[in-house]
Design a protein around this motif. Structure first.
Motif, PDB file in Angstrom:
ATOM      1  N   UNK A 171       3.320  -8.706  12.645  1.00 25.82           N
ATOM      2  CA  UNK A 171       4.467  -8.600  12.954  1.00 25.82           C
ATOM      3  C   UNK A 171       4.879  -7.071  12.395  1.00 25.82           C
ATOM      4  N   UNK A 172       4.813  -6.772  11.293  1.00 22.61           N
ATOM      5  CA  UNK A 172       5.007  -5.708  10.625  1.00 22.61           C
ATOM      6  C   UNK A 172       4.908  -4.617  11.524  1.00 22.61           C
ATOM      7  N   UNK A 173       5.974  -4.082  11.839  1.00 26.88           N
ATOM      8  CA  UNK A 173       5.696  -2.264  13.018  1.00 26.88           C
ATOM      9  C   UNK A 173       5.945  -0.943  12.083  1.00 26.88           C
ATOM     10  N   UNK A 174       7.288  -1.455  11.462  1.00 29.71           N
ATOM     11  CA  UNK A 174       7.516  -0.070  10.952  1.00 29.71           C
ATOM     12  C   UNK A 174       7.956  -0.634   9.350  1.00 29.71           C
ATOM     13  N   UNK A 175       7.713   0.651   8.611  1.00 32.34           N
ATOM     14  CA  UNK A 175       7.850   0.489   6.943  1.00 32.34           C
ATOM     15  C   UNK A 175       7.074   1.413   6.093  1.00 32.34           C
ATOM     16  N   UNK A 223       5.419  -9.128  -4.478  1.00 35.20           N
ATOM     17  CA  UNK A 223       6.334  -8.170  -4.906  1.00 35.20           C
ATOM     18  C   UNK A 223       7.661 -10.160  -4.109  1.00 35.20           C
ATOM     19  N   UNK A 224       8.739 -10.752  -4.549  1.00 36.80           N
ATOM     20  CA  UNK A 224       9.255 -11.667  -4.418  1.00 36.80           C
ATOM     21  C   UNK A 224      10.409 -11.689  -3.923  1.00 36.80           C
ATOM     22  N   UNK A 225      10.803 -10.046  -3.627  1.00 36.47           N
ATOM     23  CA  UNK A 225      12.103  -9.324  -2.675  1.00 36.47           C
ATOM     24  C   UNK A 225      12.284  -9.119  -2.170  1.00 36.47           C
ATOM     25  N   UNK A 226      10.667  -9.888  -0.915  1.00 33.50           N
ATOM     26  CA  UNK A 226      10.554  -8.767   0.668  1.00 33.50           C
ATOM     27  C   UNK A 226      10.080 -10.446   0.691  1.00 33.50           C
ATOM     28  N   UNK A 227      10.808 -10.443   2.280  1.00 36.36           N
ATOM     29  CA  UNK A 227       9.897 -11.059   3.310  1.00 36.36           C
ATOM     30  C   UNK A 227       9.346 -10.438   3.868  1.00 36.36           C
ATOM     31  N   UNK A 228       8.566 -10.653   4.827  1.00 35.42           N
ATOM     32  CA  UNK A 228       7.490 -11.529   4.085  1.00 35.42           C
ATOM     33  C   UNK A 228       7.087 -11.301   2.835  1.00 35.42           C
ATOM     34  N   UNK A 229       6.438 -12.037   1.905  1.00 30.70           N
ATOM     35  CA  UNK A 229       6.059 -11.659   0.370  1.00 30.70           C
ATOM     36  C   UNK A 229       5.416 -10.632   0.284  1.00 30.70           C
ATOM     37  N   UNK A 240     -15.967   3.604  -8.902  1.00 29.53           N
ATOM     38  CA  UNK A 240     -14.632   3.693  -8.297  1.00 29.53           C
ATOM     39  C   UNK A 240     -14.025   3.243  -8.355  1.00 29.53           C
ATOM     40  N   UNK A 241     -12.677   3.704  -8.450  1.00 29.45           N
ATOM     41  CA  UNK A 241     -11.261   2.739  -8.905  1.00 29.45           C
ATOM     42  C   UNK A 241      -9.985   3.025  -7.780  1.00 29.45           C
ATOM     43  N   UNK A 242      -9.678   2.866  -7.470  1.00 28.17           N
ATOM     44  CA  UNK A 242      -8.298   3.182  -7.199  1.00 28.17           C
ATOM     45  C   UNK A 242      -6.914   1.666  -7.403  1.00 28.17           C
ATOM     46  N   UNK A 243      -5.960   1.947  -8.604  1.00 27.07           N
ATOM     47  CA  UNK A 243      -4.577   1.164  -8.552  1.00 27.07           C
ATOM     48  C   UNK A 243      -3.551   1.498  -7.721  1.00 27.07           C
ATOM     49  N   UNK A 244      -3.323   0.929  -6.658  1.00 33.11           N
ATOM     50  CA  UNK A 244      -1.444   1.401  -6.046  1.00 33.11           C
ATOM     51  C   UNK A 244      -0.696  -0.203  -6.921  1.00 33.11           C
ATOM     52  N   UNK A 245       0.876   0.659  -7.280  1.00 29.13           N
ATOM     53  CA  UNK A 245       1.850   0.347  -7.528  1.00 29.13           C
ATOM     54  C   UNK A 245       2.630   0.098  -7.346  1.00 29.13           C
ATOM     55  N   UNK A 246       3.305  -0.660  -6.414  1.00 30.91           N
ATOM     56  CA  UNK A 246       4.405  -0.114  -5.344  1.00 30.91           C
ATOM     57  C   UNK A 246       6.017  -0.696  -5.586  1.00 30.91           C
ATOM     58  N   UNK A 247       6.718   0.054  -6.186  1.00 26.85           N
ATOM     59  CA  UNK A 247       7.676  -0.065  -6.435  1.00 26.85           C
ATOM     60  C   UNK A 247       8.684  -0.477  -5.894  1.00 26.85           C
ATOM     61  N   UNK A 248       8.696   0.045  -4.297  1.00 28.09           N
ATOM     62  CA  UNK A 248       9.410  -0.734  -3.725  1.00 28.09           C
ATOM     63  C   UNK A 248       9.256  -1.243  -2.285  1.00 28.09           C
ATOM     64  N   UNK A 249       9.911  -1.211  -1.362  1.00 27.54           N
ATOM     65  CA  UNK A 249       9.214  -1.984  -0.051  1.00 27.54           C
ATOM     66  C   UNK A 249      10.760  -1.480   0.711  1.00 27.54           C
ATOM     67  N   UNK A 250      10.580  -1.550   2.112  1.00 28.63           N
ATOM     68  CA  UNK A 250      11.655  -0.895   3.240  1.00 28.63           C
ATOM     69  C   UNK A 250      11.162  -1.564   4.148  1.00 28.63           C
ATOM     70  N   UNK A 251      11.610  -2.192   4.857  1.00 32.52           N
ATOM     71  CA  UNK A 251      10.923  -3.173   5.958  1.00 32.52           C
ATOM     72  C   UNK A 251      11.720  -2.354   7.169  1.00 32.52           C
ATOM     73  N   UNK A 252      11.561  -1.719   8.626  1.00 29.41           N
ATOM     74  CA  UNK A 252      12.520  -2.081   9.657  1.00 29.41           C
ATOM     75  C   UNK A 252      12.808  -3.388  10.174  1.00 29.41           C
ATOM     76  N   UNK A 253      13.884  -3.628  10.760  1.00 30.50           N
ATOM     77  CA  UNK A 253      13.730  -4.569  11.776  1.00 30.50           C
ATOM     78  C   UNK A 253      14.561  -4.337  13.355  1.00 30.50           C
TER      79      UNK A 253
END
Length: 220
Positions: free
Chosen positions: A60-64, A189-195, A207-220
């Motif tokens: 259901x996530x569309x804009x984030x 991230x326990x602070x996001x809904x959904x997690x 090959x190795x790719x690492x991604x660390x997400x510092x923050x998420x912003x979800x548009x309702x």
């Protein structure tokens, strides 16, 4: 659609030197443990209602948008950068890579049938294959078409995956063009809904790719 005529010369001269010169200052920083949930060793079931409900929320996530740290290691050279990912629709997104000072090094915008990449010197290159465009200009092989799903913790097209005991995606195995990719989710991230994921690793051969997400912003 073909790559612009400037691609080959750019790749052989400017680009490879640039990626090697990205400083180590943008290495991963350890996130505060109070905001993360480490994936567990238990195995959840794809038939569990909790997983199905979680997957529906992800779909259901569309804009984030999310931002954090990016590492690419092909066994010979390493690339370090800060990244910003903005998803507008399932087929339209923007990826920005910057140096530690915040200056643009690479900006990719993708929409149906068109990918546009702008380099730090303002040159723009276009293709209908975003992964190929990234490879031609940087030498990095990144499965962008699948990463749009994997970034949020959805298996996407992959049918071979495991869940942890909390019914969150723990690993994904996906084969494409004879290459097998192995994706591991290290924490959420326990602070996001959904997690949503806060730390993941993607491997294919050396090959190795690492991604660390510092923050998420979800548009309702």
């Amino acid at each position: 659609m073909q790559l612009s005529t400037t691609c080959s010369s750019f790749r052989s001269s400017t680009t490879r030197g640039f990626w090697r010169l990205l400083p180590l200052a943008s290495l991963f920083l350890t996130a505060c443990v109070t905001t993360q949930q480490t994936t567990t060793s238990g195995t959840g079931s794809v038939s569990d209602p909790q997983w199905r409900a979680h997957l529906e929320e992800l779909h259901a996530l569309r804009n984030y948008q999310t931002r954090g740290s990016f590492v690419y290691n092909n066994g010979e050279t390493k690339t370090y950068a800060k990244f910003f990912w903005q998803q507008y629709t399932p087929e339209k997104y923007r990826l920005l890579l910057t140096n530690p000072l915040g200056s643009r090094e690479l900006e990719l915008t993708v929409e149906p049938d068109l990918a546009r990449l702008t380099t730090k010197d303002g040159q723009t290159h276009m293709s209908d294959e975003p992964s190929e465009l990234i490879y031609q200009l940087t030498g990095m092989e990144i499965p962008l078409d699948d990463l749009t799903e994997w970034l949020t913790g959805s298996p996407g097209r992959a049918t071979e995956f495991t869940l942890d005991e909390n019914n969150l995606l723990k690993s994904v195995t996906f084969e494409q063009n004879g290459e097998k990719w192995q994706l591991s989710y290290l924490s959420y991230d326990k602070n996001t809904t959904p997690m949503l994921p806060s730390n993941l690793e993607l491997r294919q051969g050396t090959r190795l790719i690492k991604l660390k997400m510092d923050s998420w912003t979800l548009q309702k």
